[in-house]
Scaffold this motif. Structure first.
Motif, short mmCIF file in Angstrom:
data_model
loop_
_atom_site.label_atom_id
_atom_site.label_comp_id
_atom_site.label_asym_id
_atom_site.label_seq_id
_atom_site.Cartn_x
_atom_site.Cartn_y
_atom_site.Cartn_z
N ILE A 1 -58.81 -60.41 -16.84
CA ILE A 1 -60.11 -59.94 -16.37
C ILE A 1 -59.87 -59.07 -15.15
N GLY A 2 -60.17 -57.81 -15.29
CA GLY A 2 -59.97 -56.89 -14.17
C GLY A 2 -58.54 -56.81 -13.71
N GLY A 3 -57.61 -56.93 -14.63
CA GLY A 3 -56.20 -56.86 -14.30
C GLY A 3 -55.62 -58.15 -13.76
N VAL A 4 -56.41 -59.22 -13.76
CA VAL A 4 -55.99 -60.53 -13.26
C VAL A 4 -56.17 -61.55 -14.38
N VAL A 5 -55.32 -62.59 -14.38
CA VAL A 5 -55.46 -63.65 -15.38
C VAL A 5 -55.77 -64.96 -14.63
N PRO A 6 -57.04 -65.21 -14.33
CA PRO A 6 -57.40 -66.43 -13.59
C PRO A 6 -57.17 -67.68 -14.44
N GLN A 7 -56.61 -68.70 -13.82
CA GLN A 7 -56.32 -69.96 -14.53
C GLN A 7 -57.32 -71.06 -14.17
N THR A 8 -58.07 -70.86 -13.10
CA THR A 8 -59.03 -71.86 -12.66
C THR A 8 -60.38 -71.19 -12.41
N SER A 9 -61.43 -72.00 -12.36
CA SER A 9 -62.75 -71.42 -12.08
C SER A 9 -62.80 -70.88 -10.66
N ALA A 10 -62.04 -71.48 -9.74
CA ALA A 10 -61.99 -70.95 -8.37
C ALA A 10 -61.38 -69.56 -8.35
N GLN A 11 -60.31 -69.37 -9.11
CA GLN A 11 -59.68 -68.05 -9.19
C GLN A 11 -60.60 -67.03 -9.85
N LEU A 12 -61.31 -67.46 -10.91
CA LEU A 12 -62.23 -66.55 -11.59
C LEU A 12 -63.38 -66.17 -10.67
N ALA A 13 -63.87 -67.11 -9.88
CA ALA A 13 -64.94 -66.81 -8.94
C ALA A 13 -64.49 -65.77 -7.91
N GLU A 14 -63.23 -65.87 -7.49
CA GLU A 14 -62.69 -64.91 -6.53
C GLU A 14 -62.62 -63.52 -7.13
N VAL A 15 -62.20 -63.44 -8.39
CA VAL A 15 -62.13 -62.14 -9.08
C VAL A 15 -63.53 -61.53 -9.18
N ILE A 16 -64.50 -62.35 -9.54
CA ILE A 16 -65.88 -61.86 -9.70
C ILE A 16 -66.43 -61.38 -8.36
N LEU A 17 -66.13 -62.09 -7.29
CA LEU A 17 -66.61 -61.68 -5.98
C LEU A 17 -65.97 -60.36 -5.55
N GLU A 18 -64.67 -60.26 -5.73
CA GLU A 18 -63.95 -59.07 -5.27
C GLU A 18 -64.25 -57.84 -6.11
N GLN A 19 -64.36 -58.03 -7.43
CA GLN A 19 -64.48 -56.87 -8.30
C GLN A 19 -65.90 -56.57 -8.76
N ALA A 20 -66.72 -57.60 -8.93
CA ALA A 20 -68.10 -57.37 -9.35
C ALA A 20 -69.09 -57.48 -8.20
N LYS A 21 -68.60 -57.93 -7.05
CA LYS A 21 -69.45 -58.12 -5.87
C LYS A 21 -70.59 -59.11 -6.16
N VAL A 22 -70.23 -60.21 -6.80
CA VAL A 22 -71.17 -61.28 -7.12
C VAL A 22 -70.56 -62.60 -6.65
N ALA A 23 -71.32 -63.37 -5.88
CA ALA A 23 -70.83 -64.64 -5.35
C ALA A 23 -71.39 -65.81 -6.16
N VAL A 24 -70.48 -66.60 -6.73
CA VAL A 24 -70.84 -67.83 -7.44
C VAL A 24 -70.01 -68.96 -6.84
N VAL A 25 -70.44 -70.21 -7.08
CA VAL A 25 -69.69 -71.35 -6.55
C VAL A 25 -68.90 -71.99 -7.68
N PRO A 26 -67.57 -72.10 -7.56
CA PRO A 26 -66.77 -72.67 -8.64
C PRO A 26 -66.93 -74.19 -8.72
N GLY A 27 -66.67 -74.71 -9.91
CA GLY A 27 -66.84 -76.14 -10.16
C GLY A 27 -65.99 -77.04 -9.30
#
Length: 401
Positions: free
Chosen positions: A341-367
């Protein structure tokens, strides 16, 4: 020189910061720096506090009697009103002496646990849970025992699961319906079954009813405190924050047996003393006033709830059940992990949330903030346009389902 960590007590060093507040703070900091960030992190209605409540606060601010200290347990008229409201809404009969007015619902949770839990005692905490519960339990010297219920159970624990988690050290169970973070609402049958089990086992029940007025699709709210068998071993925590869009006013309360309330009041008398009088008078107007504005807000939340669920389920790897209460969607993102996703392969929801914040500029709270990872919590207590734009950005980054 001592290391920075050793300057703090072990008790305070062990506290984790609030994950939801951390996400919200980071999103606001990015906005302040000029970035166009949409935040789904904080559970905070985007509506103004209703006018009649604000007017009551203005009148109180002009009244010299509210410029002085008042009783640590709260203004007598507010304690009485909360007792009446609790009998009316929760089916729990109490008088004013059984009410403590606190600095928000969060302090009520802390005070209840501090009053009830001692060193080494266990508290059963259905998970996913609100981030503050385990920390408040640890501050009281107790142990949080997670009891996880996933989406296949509607995020609702069963009596059998609670029984399996019971230990000789178990003192209490935290019960939350409607739930933060999942939006799950226990049925009357499920609620009372857990209450009867707790009564039979001699356990205290701390029930957080802050979202009592936010249920949808005709789903009723049932208070576990309405069970007569629990009358002497239940504590209700609640407040005005979510129902009346009063998060910043900082008024909550704790209702329960008189001896527990007296102990918690003693604690408050040595920590914060009385809640700000102007806020207390605003809360009095809220709990004694009409629910018309509340119903209008709930209608808007319902519309946003359906839009959010539809939008999240259109994203590849996302599976979002429809929440029945509160104003959160709890989406299963496990199928999206391990994908590029966006050149990154997140393995956890925390990592995916970081990718979404940095690249999509959307803040979500990981599980991970609420128990097991693999999920996101998104609040839909934000404007309709921002809600849609944020979902569109995530879908553009990850792809369509």
């Amino acid at each position: 020189m001592p290391s920075p960590a050793s300057r703090l007590s072990d008790r305070i060093s062990a506290i984790a910061p609030s994950a939801t507040m951390a996400v919200d703070s980071k999103a606001k900091a990015m906005k302040a720096a000029g970035e166009d960030v949409i935040g789904y992190g904080a559970g905070e209605p985007d509506f103004p506090t209703p006018d009649y409540i604000v007017e009551a606060a203005v009148a109180a601010a002009k009244d010299p009697r509210f410029h002085r200290y008042t009783p640590a347990a709260g203004l007598p008229e507010l304690r009485e009103a909360v007792a009446e409201k609790t009998a009316r809404g929760s089916g729990y009969s109490a008088d004013a002496s059984q009410v403590l007015i606190t600095n928000g619902g969060k302090q009520a949770v802390y005070a209840a646990l501090a009053a009830l839990i001692g060193p080494g005692e266990d508290v059963l905490v259905p998970a996913p849970y609100w981030t503050t519960y385990p920390e408040a339990i640890r501050l009281a010297g107790g142990n949080a025992v997670d009891v996880f219920a996933g989406p296949e159970q509607g995020f609702k624990v069963t009596v059998d699961q609670l029984e399996a988690a019971l230990t000789p050290s178990t003192k209490a169970i935290l019960f939350v319906s409607p739930s933060n973070p999942t939006g799950a609402v226990y049925s009357e049958e499920e609620t009372l079954a857990i209450g009867r089990w707790a009564a039979e086992k001699g356990l205290w029940v701390i029930t957080d009813e802050i979202y009592e007025h936010l249920t949808y699709d005709g789903v009723p709210f049932t208070s576990i405190a309405s069970l007569p068998e629990l009358a002497d071993q239940v504590v209700i925590v609640n407040g005005v924050a979510k129902t009346y869009a009063m998060t910043g006013w900082r008024v909550g309360w704790m209702v329960g047996p008189a001896d527990i309330i007296k102990g918690a009041t003693n604690l408050q008398s040595h920590s914060t003393s009385n809640v700000a009088n102007v806020s207390q008078m605003a809360a009095l107007a809220a709990v004694t006033g009409p629910l018309d504005a509340v119903h209008e807000m709930r209608t808007a939340f319902d519309r946003r709830r359906r839009a959010m669920v539809d939008g999240l389920n259109s994203i590849a790897g996302f599976d979002c059940p429809t929440p029945a209460g509160a104003f959160y969607a709890y989406v299963d993102v496990r199928a999206a992990l391990g994908q590029e996703i966006g050149g990154v392969v997140p393995q956890t929801s925390a990592q995916l949330a970081e990718v979404i914040l940095e690249q999509a500029k959307v803040a979500v709270v990981p599980g991970e903030a609420f128990g097991p990872g693999g999920f996101f919590r998104l609040s839909y207590a934000l404007g309709d346009e921002d809600l849609k734009t944020g979902i569109d950005r995530i879908r553009d980054l990850i792809g369509k389902a």
